[in-house]
Scaffold this motif. Structure first.
Motif, PDB file in Angstrom:
ATOM      1  N   ILE A   1      41.607  49.098  33.825  1.00  0.00           N
ATOM      2  CA  ILE A   1      41.837  48.168  34.939  1.00  0.00           C
ATOM      3  C   ILE A   1      42.280  46.808  34.433  1.00  0.00           C
ATOM      4  CG2 ILE A   1      40.720  46.966  36.857  1.00  0.00           C
ATOM      5  CD1 ILE A   1      38.952  49.431  37.234  1.00  0.00           C
ATOM      6  N   ALA A   2      41.752  46.400  33.280  1.00  0.00           N
ATOM      7  CA  ALA A   2      42.144  45.105  32.725  1.00  0.00           C
ATOM      8  C   ALA A   2      43.594  45.107  32.268  1.00  0.00           C
ATOM      9  CB  ALA A   2      41.230  44.746  31.558  1.00  0.00           C
ATOM     10  N   ILE A   3      44.040  46.220  31.693  1.00  0.00           N
ATOM     11  CA  ILE A   3      45.339  46.244  31.019  1.00  0.00           C
ATOM     12  C   ILE A   3      46.499  46.665  31.911  1.00  0.00           C
ATOM     13  CG2 ILE A   3      46.626  47.305  29.125  1.00  0.00           C
ATOM     14  CD1 ILE A   3      43.939  47.534  27.614  1.00  0.00           C
ATOM     15  N   PHE A   4      46.308  47.702  32.750  1.00  0.00           N
ATOM     16  CA  PHE A   4      47.493  48.269  33.393  1.00  0.00           C
ATOM     17  C   PHE A   4      48.215  47.329  34.347  1.00  0.00           C
ATOM     18  CE2 PHE A   4      45.108  49.782  37.228  1.00  0.00           C
ATOM     19  CZ  PHE A   4      46.074  49.569  38.207  1.00  0.00           C
ATOM     20  N   PRO A   5      47.543  46.417  35.070  1.00  0.00           N
ATOM     21  CA  PRO A   5      48.317  45.508  35.924  1.00  0.00           C
ATOM     22  C   PRO A   5      49.295  44.628  35.132  1.00  0.00           C
ATOM     23  CG  PRO A   5      46.027  45.550  36.629  1.00  0.00           C
ATOM     24  CD  PRO A   5      46.093  46.261  35.306  1.00  0.00           C
ATOM     25  N   TRP A   6      48.938  44.300  33.895  1.00  0.00           N
ATOM     26  CA  TRP A   6      49.831  43.495  33.064  1.00  0.00           C
ATOM     27  C   TRP A   6      51.032  44.302  32.583  1.00  0.00           C
ATOM     28  CZ3 TRP A   6      50.528  38.554  32.610  1.00  0.00           C
ATOM     29  CH2 TRP A   6      49.484  37.679  32.945  1.00  0.00           C
ATOM     30  N   VAL A   7      50.819  45.576  32.236  1.00  0.00           N
ATOM     31  CA  VAL A   7      51.935  46.420  31.821  1.00  0.00           C
ATOM     32  C   VAL A   7      52.873  46.646  33.000  1.00  0.00           C
ATOM     33  CG1 VAL A   7      52.585  48.671  30.870  1.00  0.00           C
ATOM     34  CG2 VAL A   7      50.528  47.515  30.039  1.00  0.00           C
ATOM     35  N   ARG A   8      52.302  46.879  34.164  1.00  0.00           N
ATOM     36  CA  ARG A   8      53.119  47.038  35.377  1.00  0.00           C
ATOM     37  C   ARG A   8      53.935  45.782  35.644  1.00  0.00           C
ATOM     38  NH1 ARG A   8      52.021  45.252  40.631  1.00  0.00           N
ATOM     39  NH2 ARG A   8      53.083  46.405  42.298  1.00  0.00           N
TER      40      ARG A   8
ATOM     41  N   LEU B   1      62.411  45.096  26.120  1.00  0.00           N
ATOM     42  CA  LEU B   1      61.392  45.592  25.199  1.00  0.00           C
ATOM     43  C   LEU B   1      61.521  47.086  24.901  1.00  0.00           C
ATOM     44  CD1 LEU B   1      58.271  43.764  26.673  1.00  0.00           C
ATOM     45  CD2 LEU B   1      59.705  43.050  24.748  1.00  0.00           C
ATOM     46  N   GLY B   2      62.459  47.756  25.581  1.00  0.00           N
ATOM     47  CA  GLY B   2      62.559  49.201  25.402  1.00  0.00           C
ATOM     48  C   GLY B   2      61.299  49.915  25.842  1.00  0.00           C
ATOM     49  N   MET B   3      60.765  49.523  26.995  1.00  0.00           N
ATOM     50  CA  MET B   3      59.468  50.034  27.415  1.00  0.00           C
ATOM     51  C   MET B   3      59.462  51.538  27.654  1.00  0.00           C
ATOM     52  SD  MET B   3      57.960  46.987  29.867  1.00  0.00           S
ATOM     53  CE  MET B   3      56.359  47.799  30.065  1.00  0.00           C
ATOM     54  N   ASP B   4      60.605  52.108  28.038  1.00  0.00           N
ATOM     55  CA  ASP B   4      60.639  53.549  28.285  1.00  0.00           C
ATOM     56  C   ASP B   4      60.422  54.347  27.010  1.00  0.00           C
ATOM     57  OD1 ASP B   4      61.014  53.197  30.973  1.00  0.00           O
ATOM     58  OD2 ASP B   4      63.196  53.415  30.910  1.00  0.00           O
ATOM     59  N   ASP B   5      60.576  53.707  25.859  1.00  0.00           N
ATOM     60  CA  ASP B   5      60.333  54.400  24.588  1.00  0.00           C
ATOM     61  C   ASP B   5      58.834  54.563  24.312  1.00  0.00           C
ATOM     62  OD1 ASP B   5      63.063  54.549  24.135  1.00  0.00           O
ATOM     63  OD2 ASP B   5      63.124  52.698  22.957  1.00  0.00           O
ATOM     64  N   PHE B   6      58.010  53.782  25.019  1.00  0.00           N
ATOM     65  CA  PHE B   6      56.553  53.881  24.861  1.00  0.00           C
ATOM     66  C   PHE B   6      56.053  54.935  25.857  1.00  0.00           C
ATOM     67  CE2 PHE B   6      57.749  49.653  23.446  1.00  0.00           C
ATOM     68  CZ  PHE B   6      57.062  49.528  22.250  1.00  0.00           C
TER      69      PHE B   6
END
Length: 234
Positions: free
Chosen positions: A184-191, A203-208
């Motif tokens: 819960i802490a992390i995923f809103p920031w990645v979104r 950042l090439g995020m689709d590669d992650f």
């Protein structure tokens, strides 16, 4: 009935039901951590929109609850010992709510501290670095001709995504099979990094791939879908 009138913040944002936990927030990555957690935990609460675009977090009433002037903050009328508890800082609030409800945090002491370390990873790394990248990539900083500040934060954000990617390889959630306050802490920031700061291509995020699959799983949770828009913007 619980009495909250001694807290100045209730003058500006009065409680309809003083017996419920009061959330003072706005739908930002830090703000929605708490609404998502509350929805997951099923704790009764009231959400009050503190419009940071109008500097409402810098009003005297809000500063009486959080002198740092940042959302989110809570006022729990049923705190430790049955006394009202005011609390700010999203990481501290997540930990408090999880312990209060007995959910979203492993009971095993070693796993508990391992979960907390990932919450701190977000607080000390992901939040500040992703936020700075957002400023230099999308907002006022994007107008700077010198791209070294943006590139500095892009490099560090990509490194942090790499840390997350390695953690999530062969894992459903940050802690394995158990969804916790670390997710819960992390995923809103990645979104936010991908869909609001529009930094996915940079950042090439689709590669992650493990991280993006984990993000999709987080977003599929009904509590997350509700919490992402609480409190609603005008």
């Amino acid at each position: 009935m619980t009495e909250l009138s001694s807290f100045p913040i209730t003058r500006r944002w009065p409680a309809a039901d003083p017996g419920k936990l009061q959330l003072y927030s706005f739908p930002t990555p830090n703000g929605v951590k708490i609404s998502i957690a509350l929805e997951e935990l099923g704790l009764p609460y009231e959400a009050h929109a503190v419009d940071i675009g109008k500097d409402e977090s810098w009003t005297e009433d809000f500063l009486s609850l959080n002198p740092n002037g940042k959302i989110p903050a809570i006022l729990d009328p049923n705190g430790p010992g049955g006394k009202p508890l005011p609390l700010f800082e999203s990481g501290a609030i997540l930990l408090y709510l999880a312990e209060k409800a007995g959910k979203l945090l492993p009971s095993d002491p070693a796993l508990r501290y391992e979960t907390i370390q990932w919450v701190f990873f977000q607080m000390g790394g992901i939040g500040p670095m992703f936020g700075q990248l957002g400023f230099f990539h999308k907002f006022a900083g994007s107008e700077f001709e010198d791209k070294r500040p943006r590139d500095r934060y892009a490099k560090e954000s990509k490194r942090l995504l790499g840390v997350l990617e390695k953690r999530l390889e062969s894992r459903q959630w940050i802690m394995g099979d158990e969804y916790t306050i670390a997710d819960i802490a992390i995923f809103p920031w990645v979104r936010t990094l991908k869909v609001f700061y529009n930094a996915g291509e940079l950042l090439g995020m689709d590669d992650f791939k493990s991280t993006m699959a984990w993000l999709d799983r987080c977003l599929e949770r009904p509590a997350a879908q509700r919490g992402l828009s609480i409190p609603p913007r005008e």
